[in-house]
Design an enzyme around this catalytic site. Structure first.
Site, short mmCIF file in Angstrom:
data_model
loop_
_atom_site.label_atom_id
_atom_site.label_comp_id
_atom_site.label_asym_id
_atom_site.label_seq_id
_atom_site.Cartn_x
_atom_site.Cartn_y
_atom_site.Cartn_z
N SER A 95 58.24 54.73 19.55
CA SER A 95 59.33 54.32 20.46
C SER A 95 60.48 53.63 19.74
O SER A 95 60.49 53.50 18.53
CB SER A 95 58.76 53.45 21.57
OG SER A 95 58.10 52.35 21.00
N ASN A 113 53.21 56.73 12.97
CA ASN A 113 52.93 56.83 14.41
C ASN A 113 53.19 58.26 14.84
O ASN A 113 54.32 58.74 14.76
CB ASN A 113 53.85 55.90 15.19
CG ASN A 113 53.71 54.46 14.73
OD1 ASN A 113 52.78 53.78 15.12
ND2 ASN A 113 54.62 54.02 13.86
N GLU A 117 52.10 52.40 8.36
CA GLU A 117 51.36 53.44 9.09
C GLU A 117 52.35 54.52 9.50
O GLU A 117 53.56 54.34 9.41
CB GLU A 117 50.69 52.88 10.34
CG GLU A 117 51.70 52.35 11.36
CD GLU A 117 51.18 52.30 12.79
OE1 GLU A 117 50.12 52.88 13.09
OE2 GLU A 117 51.87 51.68 13.62
N LYS A 131 41.84 46.79 9.82
CA LYS A 131 42.49 47.54 10.91
C LYS A 131 41.51 48.41 11.68
O LYS A 131 40.85 49.28 11.09
CB LYS A 131 43.57 48.46 10.33
CG LYS A 131 44.71 47.75 9.65
CD LYS A 131 45.79 48.75 9.28
CE LYS A 131 47.07 48.07 8.94
NZ LYS A 131 48.18 49.04 8.87
N GLU A 182 46.45 51.40 18.35
CA GLU A 182 47.90 51.43 18.21
C GLU A 182 48.52 50.35 19.07
O GLU A 182 47.86 49.77 19.93
CB GLU A 182 48.44 52.80 18.68
CG GLU A 182 47.87 54.00 17.94
CD GLU A 182 48.26 54.01 16.49
OE1 GLU A 182 49.36 53.54 16.17
OE2 GLU A 182 47.45 54.47 15.67
N GLY A 183 49.80 50.11 18.85
CA GLY A 183 50.54 49.26 19.79
C GLY A 183 50.66 47.81 19.38
O GLY A 183 51.24 47.01 20.11
N LYS A 208 44.27 55.52 11.75
CA LYS A 208 44.23 54.74 10.52
C LYS A 208 43.16 55.26 9.57
O LYS A 208 43.29 55.18 8.36
CB LYS A 208 44.04 53.27 10.86
CG LYS A 208 45.15 52.87 11.87
CD LYS A 208 45.71 51.61 11.79
CE LYS A 208 46.98 51.28 12.52
NZ LYS A 208 47.38 51.83 13.76
N ARG A 231 62.93 46.69 12.50
CA ARG A 231 62.40 45.63 13.38
C ARG A 231 62.13 44.40 12.52
O ARG A 231 61.63 44.52 11.40
CB ARG A 231 61.10 46.08 14.04
CG ARG A 231 61.30 47.21 15.03
CD ARG A 231 59.96 47.75 15.50
NE ARG A 231 59.19 48.28 14.39
CZ ARG A 231 57.91 48.59 14.46
NH1 ARG A 231 57.23 48.41 15.57
NH2 ARG A 231 57.28 49.08 13.41
N ARG A 258 57.09 58.46 13.57
CA ARG A 258 57.86 57.40 12.91
C ARG A 258 56.99 56.79 11.83
O ARG A 258 55.90 56.30 12.11
CB ARG A 258 58.29 56.33 13.91
CG ARG A 258 59.48 55.47 13.43
CD ARG A 258 59.73 54.29 14.34
NE ARG A 258 58.61 53.38 14.25
CZ ARG A 258 58.04 52.76 15.30
NH1 ARG A 258 58.49 52.94 16.52
NH2 ARG A 258 57.02 51.96 15.13
P1 ADP Z 1 49.82 49.34 15.14
O1 ADP Z 1 49.36 50.74 15.29
O2 ADP Z 1 49.11 48.38 16.00
O3 ADP Z 1 51.32 49.22 15.20
P2 ADP Z 1 50.15 48.75 12.31
O4 ADP Z 1 49.37 49.33 11.22
O5 ADP Z 1 51.55 49.20 12.43
O6 ADP Z 1 49.34 48.95 13.67
O7 ADP Z 1 50.13 47.16 12.17
C1 ADP Z 1 50.76 46.31 13.09
C2 ADP Z 1 51.59 45.27 12.35
O8 ADP Z 1 50.77 44.54 11.47
C3 ADP Z 1 52.68 45.87 11.50
O9 ADP Z 1 53.85 46.06 12.25
C4 ADP Z 1 52.84 44.84 10.40
O10 ADP Z 1 53.70 43.81 10.82
C5 ADP Z 1 51.44 44.28 10.25
N1 ADP Z 1 50.74 44.96 9.16
C6 ADP Z 1 50.03 46.09 9.25
N2 ADP Z 1 49.55 46.47 8.06
C7 ADP Z 1 49.95 45.54 7.18
C8 ADP Z 1 49.77 45.36 5.78
N3 ADP Z 1 49.06 46.23 5.06
N4 ADP Z 1 50.33 44.27 5.21
C9 ADP Z 1 51.05 43.39 5.94
N5 ADP Z 1 51.24 43.51 7.26
C10 ADP Z 1 50.71 44.57 7.89
MG MG Z 2 52.72 49.88 13.90
#
Ligand code: ADP
Ligand code: MG
Length: 432
Positions: free
Chosen positions: A109, A104, A102, A322, A326-327, A263, A408, A83
């Site tokens: 899910s 996944n 990102e 970052k 995940e999660g 990442k 979401r 996803r």
């Molecule tokens: P995870 O693997 O924990 O889901 P993500 O990269 O999806 O990590 O980041 C988790 C959340 O953080 C995202 O759903 C988003 O809301 C926020 N986020 C992540 N990267 C960014 C970004 N570059 N700018 C703004 N918000 C971000």
């Molecule tokens: Mg995420």
């Protein structure tokens, strides 16, 4: 023991149709890219070299990856369910742009539950006397698309009596999301069993041909809804993971594909020329993919990393820090980002992180409905996910599809976190 409804927005959220279409149009390219990375041993090794020195979890995954390659892969059919998540970045002139958060590649899910949200929002709109708007909501059924991929992999594995195994967590809060996909498989006369790592450790075995058996039952496909965070593992679970990876069963994903979703890999992909190297001859795909990238920066030791670390410390609100997790709930923002980065700026510990430009979407108002929470209007932002499904047999791609979407939405107070983390709620895009 307790069943609640999944949280959802009262109303669908507006999504620019051009960006929605762009996200759909690039998904098959991302499927090809993830699959190419998973087969590129040198790229993974080179890219993750600095990370695995300081990040024990990634290092352990990588060790299993190396071991199964050295032994020779028993698996010949590969199934990817991913996803790709995006937010709509609001530029200086107010024009929104699609930017990838990102991708996944393991346990992506909510494809199941979101297959039901269109009906919910359609009903809400009708109650409000907006049946015209209700009829404009797009149909969306990732459950079916995900199941079709699993079914294809099961068929190519080639044993009528073999089962599909959902590998699930010790305590499973999101079981109904998984059941939606499971039901689609039973409807196609494919047997599904649900097991934990602990069951695999106790009852899993390989025969001479590395066929995987659980309790005497042959397993054709292992669909991981577990195994993506360090908490999922103890010593026995790591051994169970190794057993699964060594087997002939189709893993969704295999460990190389899980690593392709880190990442650190995402950050390396944004380097000039990297996509061209990974997808030679796919000029248009490369252009489509690159258009979705936000700024991503390596914190590897050296001048490049020093410079960007200094920039982020000086202006933390421009970035997200970052780790390889995940999660949801792991990223650092603002003042916290500054403090952490200041502490590790001169140490190799910084290489377990990457830096990313912070995406700034335009907030809108909605109501977030969550069990036992008061109803109130919130300023919200949304994240759009597109499900990709592909199956490869040997070198040949036999399925490459886009299986639907997930929207979401969360209140702007929460910088981070998804639905499972209790922050975001399920939504439906209303294209404008
Ligand atoms: P995870 O693997 O924990 O889901 P993500 O990269 O999806 O990590 O980041 C988790 C959340 O953080 C995202 O759903 C988003 O809301 C926020 N986020 C992540 N990267 C960014 C970004 N570059 N700018 C703004 N918000 C971000
Ligand atoms: Mg995420």
């Amino acid at each position: 023991q307790v069943v609640n409804y999944a949280p959802f927005t009262l109303l669908p959220s507006a999504v620019p149709s051009a960006l929605f279409e762009q996200a759909y149009a690039v998904q098959q390219d991302f499927n090809l890219l993830v699959d190419a990375i998973s087969q590129n041993k040198e790229f993974l090794e080179h890219t993750l070299a600095s990370t695995i020195k300081v990040d024990d979890f990634t290092a352990r995954l990588f060790r299993i990856h190396k071991q199964v390659l050295e032994e020779g892969l028993a698996q010949s059919v590969f199934l990817g369910i991913n996803r790709s998540d995006y937010m709509f970045d609001c530029g200086v002139d107010g024009t929104p742009a699609l930017k990838q958060i990102e991708i996944n590649t393991i346990a992506a899910s909510f494809g199941g539950l979101t297959s039901r949200t269109v009906a919910v929002h359609g009903r809400v709109l009708k109650v409000l006397g907006k049946s015209e708007e209700a009829s404009r909501l797009l149909p969306n059924n990732p459950s079916k698309g995900l199941a079709l991929g699993i079914a294809k992999a099961w068929e190519l594995y080639g044993s009528q009596s073999a089962v599909v195994m959902f590998l699930v967590e010790e305590v499973q809060r999101n079981i109904f999301d998984q059941r939606c996909v499971e039901n689609e498989l039973w409807n196609r006369n494919i047997r599904v069993i649900r097991k934990r790592f602990r069951d695999v450790f106790e009852k899993g075995s390989l025969d001479d041909a590395k066929r995987l058996y659980m309790d005497g039952q042959e397993v054709a496909v292992v669909y991981y809804r577990e195994g993506y965070v360090p908490d999922n593992y103890n010593q026995q679970n790591w051994e169970a993971r190794l057993l699964l990876e060594r087997s002939r069963a189709v893993k969704c994903p295999d460990i190389a594909t899980q690593l392709a979703g880190t990442k650190k890999v995402q950050q390396e992909l944004s380097r000039p020329g990297m996509l061209e190297r990974l997808l030679p001859g796919c000029t248009e795909a490369v252009t489509r993919i690159r258009a979705t990238f936000a700024g991503l920066y390596s914190l590897d030791m050296g001048e490049e990393g020093d410079k960007i670390a200094a920039k982020a410390i000086a202006d933390p609100d421009r970035f997200v820090l970052k780790p390889q997790r995940e999660g949801g709930g792991n990223n650092l923002y603002g003042e916290e980002l500054r403090q952490v980065l200041e502490k590790i700026r001169d140490s190799p510990a910084r290489t377990s992180y990457i830096l990313m430009d912070k995406i700034k979407p335009q907030p809108t108002k909605n109501y977030l409905l969550r069990a036992h929470s008061p109803l109130q209007v919130s300023e919200c932002i949304s994240e759009l996910g597109i499900f990709g499904v592909y199956v490869r047999q040997g070198k040949e791609m036999v399925m490459n599809t886009t299986a639907g979407h997930l929207l979401r939405t969360k209140a702007i107070e929460h910088a981070d976190g998804g639905v499972a983390a209790g922050v975001a709620v399920l939504d439906t895009p209303y294209l404008v």
